[in-house]
Structures are given as C-alpha cells and as structure tokens.
Design a protein around this motif. Sequence first.
Motif, PDB file in Angstrom:
ATOM      1  N   GLU A   8      45.088  39.187  28.446  1.00  0.00           N
ATOM      2  CA  GLU A   8      44.290  40.347  28.875  1.00  0.00           C
ATOM      3  C   GLU A   8      43.016  39.887  29.579  1.00  0.00           C
ATOM      4  N   GLU A  12      41.955  40.614  33.482  1.00  0.00           N
ATOM      5  CA  GLU A  12      40.637  41.150  33.875  1.00  0.00           C
ATOM      6  C   GLU A  12      39.973  40.249  34.908  1.00  0.00           C
ATOM      7  N   ASP A  13      40.189  38.936  34.793  1.00  0.00           N
ATOM      8  CA  ASP A  13      39.630  37.989  35.773  1.00  0.00           C
ATOM      9  C   ASP A  13      40.486  37.903  37.036  1.00  0.00           C
ATOM     10  N   ARG A  14      41.568  38.663  37.075  1.00  0.00           N
ATOM     11  CA  ARG A  14      42.514  38.676  38.197  1.00  0.00           C
ATOM     12  C   ARG A  14      43.174  37.309  38.413  1.00  0.00           C
TER      13      ARG A  14
END
Length: 187
Positions: A8, A12-14
């Motif tokens: 996850e 979020e950090d791609r």
Amino acid sequence: MAMEAEFEAAVEDRRPFLFALGCLFAAWREIGKHSEGRLILANYALALGLLIPMAVLQFRQAVGFLSSAGGPPFGIPSAADGPNLYLIWSQNSAIPILLITWLLLGMAHLCLAWMLVEGDWPRIVKCGTLIGAAMITLSLFMGVLMLDLSSLRAQVAELAIEFVAVVSISRWHNRVLAGASRALLAR
C-alpha cells in the motif's frame, strides 16, 4: 499483513512495479537456500533442459518423415544400394504410422515436462511408460521394415538419461517431502 502494508505504501508512492521486482529478487535469493526451492529449480531445469529439447527432437524426426513422404522412404539402410523393390510399398505405407508415433513421442515429452513441473508423480509414471512403449514400438517397427535405426540410437541414449534424471528427481522429491512431513509433525 506487513507485506500488504508495504505494498500500500508503494502504491501511494506510485512504485508498485519496483516493489514487486524487489519481492521477486528477494524470492530468487531465498529459493536456493531451501531444499524445496532447490527441488523446484531442478524440476524446471530438467523440464526445460532435457524434456522439451527431446520433444523438439521427436517433432524434427516427424518433419523428416513428412518431408520424405513424396520420395523414397526416410532412413533406407543403404542409399547407395538403392531402394529394395520388395519393401518399398511397405515402407511407404508405414510413413503415416511412423509419423504419428513420432508426434506422439513429442507430445508425450511435452506432457511429461508439464507434469514434472506440477509434481504429478502418478501421471509422470504413466507418461514415462507411454514414452518407453512408443519408443520400443517405433524401434521394432522400423527394424521389421528394414529402415535405418541409426536415428534411434541417440534417442534411446537420451531416453535412458531422461529416465535416470526423472528417477533421481523422484527420489529427491521423496526425501524433501519426508523431511517436510517430519518438520510438520515436530510442530
């Protein structure tokens, strides 16, 4: 749970692809440290390094028969002597049966490789029996038709190597399985 949280965070950090690559490289480093991992690698090596090339060899033999269907039969004992007029009809009539037998051997080797990777030992035994019976039938049939058996010499030797390798992997699989069973009982 921890890995899901890390994933996850990577999303979020791609960077989910880099996270997946990192997990893959970590798994590759660890697989050789465990007996089950070494067994899996050996199974894949045997399937990709011996069984699939053996299937290709069988398919190549079938293509050789298919390409010679228009002319004299493939594998005449002595091409300098010319075809045997008494056997030419029988030899030409046998080409479809020999072609089917070689295609069967090629498909059986592909199936054997697949079953080895899956670890389906009862089917491996059945497929190995089919391969042995087909090879014996092919050699007897070619001998009766007085065709050149030199093309089968290398295949019989490779089949013996294949048999020894599969038996060795089977014994290794039994030892690993027995060790895993003892470890589970000890818990």
